[in-house]
Design a protein around this motif. Structure first.
Motif, PDB file in Angstrom:
ATOM      1  N   THR A 213       0.804  -1.226   0.000  1.00 47.19           N
ATOM      2  CA  THR A 213       0.000   0.000   0.000  1.00 47.19           C
ATOM      3  C   THR A 213       0.834   1.273   0.000  1.00 47.19           C
ATOM      4  N   GLY A 214       2.097   1.178   0.414  1.00 43.98           N
ATOM      5  CA  GLY A 214       2.948   2.358   0.509  1.00 43.98           C
ATOM      6  C   GLY A 214       2.703   3.179   1.762  1.00 43.98           C
ATOM      7  N   GLU A 215       1.835   2.709   2.658  1.00 44.00           N
ATOM      8  CA  GLU A 215       1.513   3.435   3.881  1.00 44.00           C
ATOM      9  C   GLU A 215       2.420   3.008   5.039  1.00 44.00           C
ATOM     10  N   ALA A 216       2.673   3.958   5.927  1.00 45.48           N
ATOM     11  CA  ALA A 216       3.442   3.649   7.133  1.00 45.48           C
ATOM     12  C   ALA A 216       2.594   2.771   8.040  1.00 45.48           C
ATOM     13  N   LYS A 217       3.197   1.697   8.553  1.00 46.85           N
ATOM     14  CA  LYS A 217       2.459   0.771   9.416  1.00 46.85           C
ATOM     15  C   LYS A 217       2.882   0.864  10.870  1.00 46.85           C
ATOM     16  N   ALA A 218       4.184   1.032  11.104  1.00 48.67           N
ATOM     17  CA  ALA A 218       4.678   1.015  12.483  1.00 48.67           C
ATOM     18  C   ALA A 218       6.057   1.641  12.543  1.00 48.67           C
ATOM     19  N   GLU A 219       6.483   1.924  13.766  1.00 48.10           N
ATOM     20  CA  GLU A 219       7.859   2.313  14.020  1.00 48.10           C
ATOM     21  C   GLU A 219       8.484   1.194  14.829  1.00 48.10           C
TER      22      GLU A 219
ATOM     23  N   GLU B 182       7.552  -0.065  18.377  1.00 49.25           N
ATOM     24  CA  GLU B 182       7.487   1.012  19.362  1.00 49.25           C
ATOM     25  C   GLU B 182       6.179   1.800  19.229  1.00 49.25           C
ATOM     26  N   ARG B 183       5.676   1.848  18.011  1.00 49.22           N
ATOM     27  CA  ARG B 183       4.451   2.602  17.761  1.00 49.22           C
ATOM     28  C   ARG B 183       3.747   2.025  16.546  1.00 49.22           C
ATOM     29  N   VAL B 184       2.442   1.787  16.649  1.00 59.34           N
ATOM     30  CA  VAL B 184       1.643   1.312  15.519  1.00 59.34           C
ATOM     31  C   VAL B 184       1.050   2.543  14.841  1.00 59.34           C
ATOM     32  N   LEU B 185       1.203   2.636  13.512  1.00 55.55           N
ATOM     33  CA  LEU B 185       0.784   3.823  12.774  1.00 55.55           C
ATOM     34  C   LEU B 185      -0.411   3.588  11.851  1.00 55.55           C
ATOM     35  N   ARG B 186      -0.833   2.330  11.709  1.00 57.19           N
ATOM     36  CA  ARG B 186      -1.964   2.045  10.821  1.00 57.19           C
ATOM     37  C   ARG B 186      -3.192   2.836  11.253  1.00 57.19           C
TER      38      ARG B 186
ATOM     39  N   ALA C 273      -5.559   0.926  13.590  1.00 59.97           N
ATOM     40  CA  ALA C 273      -4.960   0.306  14.777  1.00 59.97           C
ATOM     41  C   ALA C 273      -5.751   0.640  16.027  1.00 59.97           C
ATOM     42  N   LYS C 274      -5.845  -0.350  16.911  1.00 61.94           N
ATOM     43  CA  LYS C 274      -6.505  -0.165  18.206  1.00 61.94           C
ATOM     44  C   LYS C 274      -5.422  -0.093  19.283  1.00 61.94           C
ATOM     45  N   PRO C 275      -5.584   0.758  20.291  1.00 64.76           N
ATOM     46  CA  PRO C 275      -4.547   0.911  21.314  1.00 64.76           C
ATOM     47  C   PRO C 275      -4.235  -0.372  22.073  1.00 64.76           C
ATOM     48  N   ASP C 276      -5.213  -1.250  22.241  1.00 61.72           N
ATOM     49  CA  ASP C 276      -5.000  -2.487  23.004  1.00 61.72           C
ATOM     50  C   ASP C 276      -4.821  -3.711  22.096  1.00 61.72           C
ATOM     51  N   GLU C 277      -4.457  -3.468  20.842  1.00 58.54           N
ATOM     52  CA  GLU C 277      -4.300  -4.550  19.861  1.00 58.54           C
ATOM     53  C   GLU C 277      -3.210  -5.535  20.295  1.00 58.54           C
ATOM     54  N   THR C 278      -3.481  -6.824  20.085  1.00 60.25           N
ATOM     55  CA  THR C 278      -2.521  -7.869  20.421  1.00 60.25           C
ATOM     56  C   THR C 278      -2.213  -8.706  19.179  1.00 60.25           C
ATOM     57  N   CYS C 279      -1.201  -9.527  19.281  1.00 56.38           N
ATOM     58  CA  CYS C 279      -0.818 -10.387  18.165  1.00 56.38           C
ATOM     59  C   CYS C 279      -1.673 -11.654  18.203  1.00 56.38           C
TER      60      CYS C 279
ATOM     61  N   PRO D 264       0.746  -7.618  23.472  1.00 56.34           N
ATOM     62  CA  PRO D 264       0.432  -6.327  22.855  1.00 56.34           C
ATOM     63  C   PRO D 264       1.346  -6.052  21.660  1.00 56.34           C
ATOM     64  N   MET D 265       0.784  -5.417  20.642  1.00 55.71           N
ATOM     65  CA  MET D 265       1.577  -5.064  19.464  1.00 55.71           C
ATOM     66  C   MET D 265       2.689  -4.090  19.831  1.00 55.71           C
TER      67      MET D 265
END
Length: 149
Positions: A34-40, A55-59, A62-68, A79-80
């Protein structure tokens, strides 16, 4: 004052150059589809080689409490943010690439053999994950110390 500033910059120059010749640091991963930033991802070096943690999810979704959810090992349900996605990896004999580790795709839970190479004077990082003869490549961008790119 100008002399002090110049002396400080000269003293720090070798350290900055060294930091740019290694994948150690903070990277923004860009989705190859997609060319979009996903995470740091913060890459660090330890006794077992390189490690990389989200370190940071950028999608946008993205949900703040998202897990793998898709992870298949001890990372399942973790947690992601803080999730270790790079394990191992050392500088190859030729000094141009880092390999020998694994990279996790948390979206599908698969681990791939890892190969990384710095591009554009250390400002970009080519990250390639191998599964058998197949591979997928992303180019990550180094995040500037002030958080801007």
């Amino acid at each position: 004052m100008k002399r002090l500033l110049a002396a400080t910059l000269l003293a720090l120059a070798p350290l900055l150059a060294l930091a740019q010749s290694s994948p150690v640091g903070l990277w923004r991963n860009i989705d190859d589809k997609t060319g979009e930033a996903k995470a740091e991802i913060r890459i660090a070096e330890g006794p077992q080689g390189l490690t990389g943690r989200i370190e940071r999810v950028l999608r946008k979704d993205a949900k703040p409490d998202e897990t793998c959810v898709e992870c298949k090992d001890e990372r399942k349900g973790q947690p992601m943010v803080g999730l270790e996605i790079i394990r191992g990896g050392r500088k190859a004999a030729d000094g141009e690439v880092w390999e020998g580790g694994q990279i996790l795709d948390p979206e599908n839970g698969r681990e791939y053999r890892l190969k990384m190479a710095l591009l554009e004077g250390g400002q970009k990082l080519q990250v390639r994950g191998f599964l058998g003869p197949f591979y997928r490549t992303q180019v990550w961008t180094r995040v500037a110390p002030n958080g801007k790119n």
